[in-house]
Structure formats: C-alpha cells, structure tokens
Write an enzyme that holds these catalytic residues in place. Structure first.
Site, mmCIF file in Angstrom:
data_model
loop_
_atom_site.group_PDB
_atom_site.id
_atom_site.type_symbol
_atom_site.label_atom_id
_atom_site.label_comp_id
_atom_site.label_asym_id
_atom_site.label_seq_id
_atom_site.Cartn_x
_atom_site.Cartn_y
_atom_site.Cartn_z
ATOM 1 N N GLY A 209 0.892 -1.351 0.145
ATOM 2 C CA GLY A 209 0.078 -0.002 0.081
ATOM 3 C C GLY A 209 0.926 1.292 -0.145
ATOM 4 N N ALA B 15 -1.007 0.509 13.016
ATOM 5 C CA ALA B 15 -1.478 1.611 12.381
ATOM 6 C C ALA B 15 -2.763 2.284 12.592
ATOM 7 C CB ALA B 15 -1.512 1.767 10.749
ATOM 8 N N TYR C 132 -14.765 1.965 9.618
ATOM 9 C CA TYR C 132 -13.461 2.476 9.910
ATOM 10 C C TYR C 132 -12.786 2.608 11.345
ATOM 11 C CZ TYR C 132 -8.491 4.175 8.437
ATOM 12 O OH TYR C 132 -7.110 4.484 8.380
#
Ligand code: UDP
Length: 311
Positions: free
Chosen positions: A11, A115, A146
């Site tokens: 990513g 993260a 999220y």
C-alpha cells in the site's frame, strides 16, 4: 537489524515502510492481498536482498516461517471511498486482522506496531487533538466501519500488551500524502492534484471551511520508525500540525500547479470531521527530536511530479 513483517506492505504507507526498513538493514516480509495495495508500489523491491513478498489476506489464520522481530499491521482500506465500498473488509482487517497479527507477534516474541488513525477522534470536540482525548465517533455512520475497527484494534493491542506482555506500539496517523497514493482513491490530495493537472473543476466538499493538517510521507515514516524503536506503549499522534481549510488547500494546489481549474462545491460527506490538527508534543518529546521537516509546498511539488507521470 531484525526481520520485519509489514502487512499492507504494497500500500501507500506500507511500501514506503518497506523501503525504509530495507535501507536501514532490516529484512522485510511484505504481505498484501492487493484489495487497495498495488504490486507497482513494491515492484522495485523484487529481487532485492532481504525482501520477500507474500500475497495473503491477514484476516485468515496467519503463519510466517522463521524468526520475526517486528510486526507492523498496516493492512486496511484507508480512504473514505475505499471503506465505503468495502465496509466488511475494513471491519475485518481492523478486527480479525489485528487479532491474527497480534497472535503472530506473541508467537514470534516480536514487537508489534498497529497503524491507528486520527479517525479515532471522530468529529473532534477538542482541538488540537491530544492522545488523551477519547473522541467523538458515530459508530453506526458510514465512517464507523473504519473508525470503530481502528478503535477496536487499539483496544486489542493494549489487551495483548497487558494480558500477554507483547511489546506494542500504537501510532495515530493524521492525513498523510505523497508518492504512491492511488490517483483515484478519492482522498483530497490525489483528487485535487489530478483535477488541477487535467484542468477539471476542483471539487471542494461542503463550504470548504473544514480543516485538515497534511503530513508528507517521509516525515510520517521516519516518525513511525522512531516510535517502533522507542519505549512508548501508549498511543502516539504522528502528523504535521500545520492546519488549513480545504478551500485554502484547493487554492494552494491550484497555485502550485498553475492550473486554470475552477473550484466547485459539492455536498459534504456524512460525518466528515469539521476540524483536525494533531497535537504532536508527545511525539516531539519521545521520538528523539523528531519533527516534520517537509513543507507543504515541497511535499506537494514532489507529489505532483509523481501524479503528472500517471495522468
Ligand atoms: N474533500 C474535498 N474534495 C474531494 C475529496 C475530499 O473537499 O474531492 C474533503 C473531505 O470532505 C474532507 C477533506 O477533504 O473534509 C479530507 O478528505 P480525505 O478524504 O482526504 O480524508 P479525511 O481527512 O476525510 O479522512
């Protein structure tokens, strides 16, 4: 120097982390299932000594052969349109993926870093955001997939630390930009840069008075490396505290690209935070003199060069 597993390694952030760890003499196991990552981001690392790539979905049972000294869990859709399109995968990678990667860290006696995100503060009622603020998150809104996955991930990480004694680190990442962001990930930097370069209307959401603080990727990655090597177990904000409105940001991109694009206003997405700025006093204190160094003009210019070649 130690062997590191980086999930989401293909990513945007994961690939920059892979570069940094290799350049500092570590071996890197890069894992990705390409839901939002891309082989292009790590193509330059294939064949390099100390680099291995594994295509895998980390929400499944996870096994990695050999010793691991560090596990960094960076796999997740991370732009609002990505997690709106992939709500279940977003929840799974933040919950099941965090559980699996923590289990692996426990088995390997590896240090773990998750993260996390400024989204744990939701639409904040405290400004700037300090680590001891618990946030204002709508769990059932579209961004909840999220935000709550990352809040769960933090809770799970602290539980593995307290219950199993795993050495853990939690980075709360604020808006970051730079090379290898996806042109169409919907986030404001690729959106505005590509619109400005094409001469298309620049789409400011709402009245553009909402604020963000943008950090160039190299500053963030350096901060994450130092956090991993520090003793800090509690969540730590990393970002750049220079705050601006989104309308000012659109004008900045227009100026740097010398674009003739007009600025148009579109509806504000649901639960879009109205203000965001990290309080980085803790990072400054615990990360050995770390400080964001790259100005917005410098970072955006490099990012524009990257996108120019892809438009
Ligand atoms: N935004 C915008 N136009 C776009 C994309 C985003 O005005 O084409 C706004 C968005 O509403 C938000 C800010 O820019 O207020 C940052 O959005 P982004 O998706 O980059 O990240 P967020 O900080 O919301 O996670």
């Amino acid at each position: 120097m130690g062997r590191v597993l980086i999930t989401g390694g293909a990513g945007f952030l994961g690939s920059h982390l892979s570069d940094l760890f290799l350049s500092r003499g570590h071996e890197v196991v890069c894992m990705d299932n390409f839901i939002t990552g891309s082989p292009d981001n790590v193509a330059h690392l294939f064949g390099r000594k100390g680099f291995e790539f594994v295509e895998y979905d980390v929400t499944n049972y996870l096994h990695v052969d050999g010793q691991l000294d560090y596990v960094l869990h960076f796999a997740s859709p991370a732009s609002p349109i990505d997690y709106l399109e992939k709500p279940i995968q977003t929840l799974k990678v933040g919950s099941l993926g965090t559980h699996k990667t923590l289990g692996l860290a426990l088995e390997k006696k590896a240090r773990y870093l998750i993260a996390s995100t400024s989204e744990v503060y939701g639409d904040p009622l405290v400004h700037p955001q300090k680590e001891d603020y618990w946030g204002n998150v709508n769990p059932v809104g579209p961004r909840g997939v999220y935000d709550e996955a990352k809040r769960f991930a933090e809770a799970m990480t602290m539980a593995y630390h307290r219950f199993h004694g795993v050495e853990t680190r939690i980075v709360r990442i604020f808006n970051t930009y730079g090379e290898r962001m996806r042109l169409r990930d919907g986030r404001v930097v690729p959106a505005f840069v590509s619109q400005a370069l094409r001469g298309e209307p620049m789409t400011v959401f709402g009245d553009g008075q909402q604020t963000r603080s943008f950090c160039y990727v190299s500053d963030l990655i350096e901060g994450i490396y130092r956090l991993l090597m520090s003793d800090e177990q509690e969540p730590t904000n990393i970002g750049n505290p220079v705050e601006m409105t989104i309308l000012e940001f659109a004008e900045t991109i227009k100026r740097i690209t010398s674009s003739k694009s007009e600025i148009v206003f579109k509806p504000l997405p649901i639960d879009d935070p109205k203000i965001r700025k990290p309080d980085i006093s803790k990072a400054r204190a615990v990360l050995g003199g770390w400080e964001p160094k790259v100005t917005l003009d410098e970072g955006i210019t490099r990012t524009i060069d990257y996108f120019r070649g892809r438009i």
